[in-house]
Scaffold this motif. Structure first.
Motif, mmCIF file in Angstrom:
data_model
loop_
_atom_site.group_PDB
_atom_site.id
_atom_site.type_symbol
_atom_site.label_atom_id
_atom_site.label_comp_id
_atom_site.label_asym_id
_atom_site.label_seq_id
_atom_site.Cartn_x
_atom_site.Cartn_y
_atom_site.Cartn_z
ATOM 1 N N TRP A 1 10.504 -12.699 10.983
ATOM 2 C CA TRP A 1 10.747 -11.431 10.513
ATOM 3 C C TRP A 1 9.833 -10.853 11.105
ATOM 4 N N GLN B 1 5.000 -10.300 -2.779
ATOM 5 C CA GLN B 1 4.613 -8.920 -3.657
ATOM 6 C C GLN B 1 4.697 -8.426 -4.549
ATOM 7 N N ARG C 1 2.909 -7.949 -10.384
ATOM 8 C CA ARG C 1 3.204 -7.438 -9.034
ATOM 9 C C ARG C 1 1.698 -6.590 -8.865
ATOM 10 N N PRO D 1 2.427 -2.333 -3.673
ATOM 11 C CA PRO D 1 4.321 -2.689 -3.415
ATOM 12 C C PRO D 1 4.985 -2.060 -1.866
ATOM 13 N N ALA D 2 5.038 -2.406 -0.634
ATOM 14 C CA ALA D 2 5.951 -1.892 0.158
ATOM 15 C C ALA D 2 6.969 -3.006 0.657
ATOM 16 N N VAL D 3 8.268 -2.402 1.157
ATOM 17 C CA VAL D 3 9.049 -2.726 1.459
ATOM 18 C C VAL D 3 8.640 -3.766 2.755
ATOM 19 N N SER D 4 9.774 -4.772 2.516
ATOM 20 C CA SER D 4 8.581 -6.097 4.229
ATOM 21 C C SER D 4 9.109 -7.053 4.310
ATOM 22 N N ASN E 1 7.291 -11.071 0.548
ATOM 23 C CA ASN E 1 8.418 -11.435 -0.524
ATOM 24 C C ASN E 1 7.419 -11.736 -2.161
ATOM 25 N N ASN F 1 14.779 -12.148 -7.165
ATOM 26 C CA ASN F 1 14.155 -10.110 -7.496
ATOM 27 C C ASN F 1 13.769 -10.628 -9.362
#
Length: 371
Positions: free
Chosen positions: A167, A24, A12, A16-19, A22, A46
């Motif tokens: 995206w 990260q 990891r 990491p940031a939600v974006s 995938n 995941n």
């Protein structure tokens, strides 16, 4: 040869940031054998959830963990082991997460077989149709149109003859999306293939509007404007869009892809080797697609482990014009193996070493591993 263990390694990035990126974090799979050969794979999902599928125990016949299913088995019996994993996880699996985990193990089993035979996986697979393929640069859409145009130009200047942006803000304003594509076409010229990836579904009417409008700019395909479950919607979109449409990165197994092709009418499907069921199941999907005269352009947005596995698959495909190549610059993408896979003049060559033909960069893996 016998399987002695399956190791899962969770990598990891520090912040990491939600974006839409995938990569990260990443779950690496290592299948160990009593002859010292280690197979390398990855799971594109995941990581915590996939690790539980692999490491967990289970005492019901069809609810077992993958490690306990495989330890003691012959890793060379790949087809039988795939069927066994699928059968013994059916109470909680059949599609989705369980198949994602099976995918990573399957990649590692092919790596073992190639290493044991001293041959690259593509030679073990047979039916070699190519050993190189043009790559399209695949990148996230920057927030502003000027930035997006700069991104596309940078990839063309790097030698790519095809570019996909996806995206980001795409899908929130259809008129703005059409205007962006108009400007992109103007910027890169008529000889560059452009792909557009919405990533998340929009209303069917908006998808049809996009499909009609983007045809004026020669878009190579419009990707995932609808949910993969909206089979009736896909059928209507395919019938009404002059722009080719594509789907498949979120789908798993030949059964899901059969529905996309037969009920949804898709003419381009995009199985991800690290999600759809590994090399074994993607070969089955490809055979089904060939029967339906559907083009296979695999989804490939992850590390060079997935790039290598995808390239070995592509060598066997009857009709595959491009490799998707994640063009982002971040360490899990660019530094994870000792000899990174890079396009030369926009062309990617299949690794020629035994197995997948790659070796994990342990210094980089250790730096980002969550222990």
């Amino acid at each position: 040869m016998k399987i002695t263990d399956i190791r899962t390694r969770y990598l990891r990035l520090p912040s990491p940031a939600v974006s839409g990126d995938n990569l990260q974090d990443l779950l690496i799979i290592e299948v160990l054998t009593d002859e010292g050969i280690i197979g390398l794979g990855e799971v594109h999902t995941n990581p915590d959830a996939a690790r539980a599928i692999i490491d967990g125990s289970g005492y019901h016949t069809s609810s077992r963990g993958l490690r306990e299913i495989l330890v003691g088995e012959d890793p060379g019996e790949i087809g039988r082991l795939w069927d066994r994993m699928y059968a013994l996880t059916q109470s909680y699996g059949r599609r989705g997460l369980a198949v994602h985990a099976i995918s990573g193990i399957d990649i590692a089993l092919w790596d073992i077989l190639g290493k044991a035979l001293g041959k690259p996986v593509y030679q073990v697979l047979g039916s070699v149709r190519r050993t190189s393929v043009p790559a399209y640069a695949s990148d996230l859409t920057p927030p502003g149109h000027d930035e997006a145009i700069q991104t596309a130009r940078r990839h063309v200047d790097a030698g790519f003859r095809a570019v996909k942006l996806g995206w980001g803000a795409l899908g929130s304003d259809i008129a703005a999306d059409i205007e962006l594509v108009r400007r992109l076409r103007e910027a890169v010229g008529p000889s560059i293939d452009l792909m557009v990836d919405l990533g998340m579904p929009v209303a069917l009417d908006d998808a049809i509007r996009l499909g009609r409008a983007l045809a004026d700019y020669g878009v190579y395909f419009l990707e995932e404007p609808l949910s993969p479950d909206d089979l009736d919607g896909w059928r209507r979109l395919v019938d009404q869009s002059p722009t080719p449409v594509a789907c498949g990165e979120k789908e798993t197994t030949r059964y899901g892809f059969r529905d996309l092709m037969e009920r949804g009418g898709l003419r381009i499907v995009q199985p991800d080797v690290a999600r759809a069921g590994g090399i074994t199941e993607c070969l089955r999907i490809a055979a089904l697609a060939e029967l339906h005269r559907v083009r296979v352009i695999p989804h490939c947005w992850s590390s060079d482990i997935l790039v290598a596995a995808t390239m070995h698959l592509i060598t066997t495909l009857s009709d595959c014009p491009y490799l998707e190549y994640n063009a982002m610059e971040q360490p899990l993408r660019t530094q994870l193996i000792t000899e990174p896979i890079r396009p030369r003049d926009g062309i990617v060559h299949v690794p020629e070493g035994p197995g997948l033909g790659i070796e994990l960069n342990e210094e980089v893996a250790g730096r980002y591993e969550i222990r």
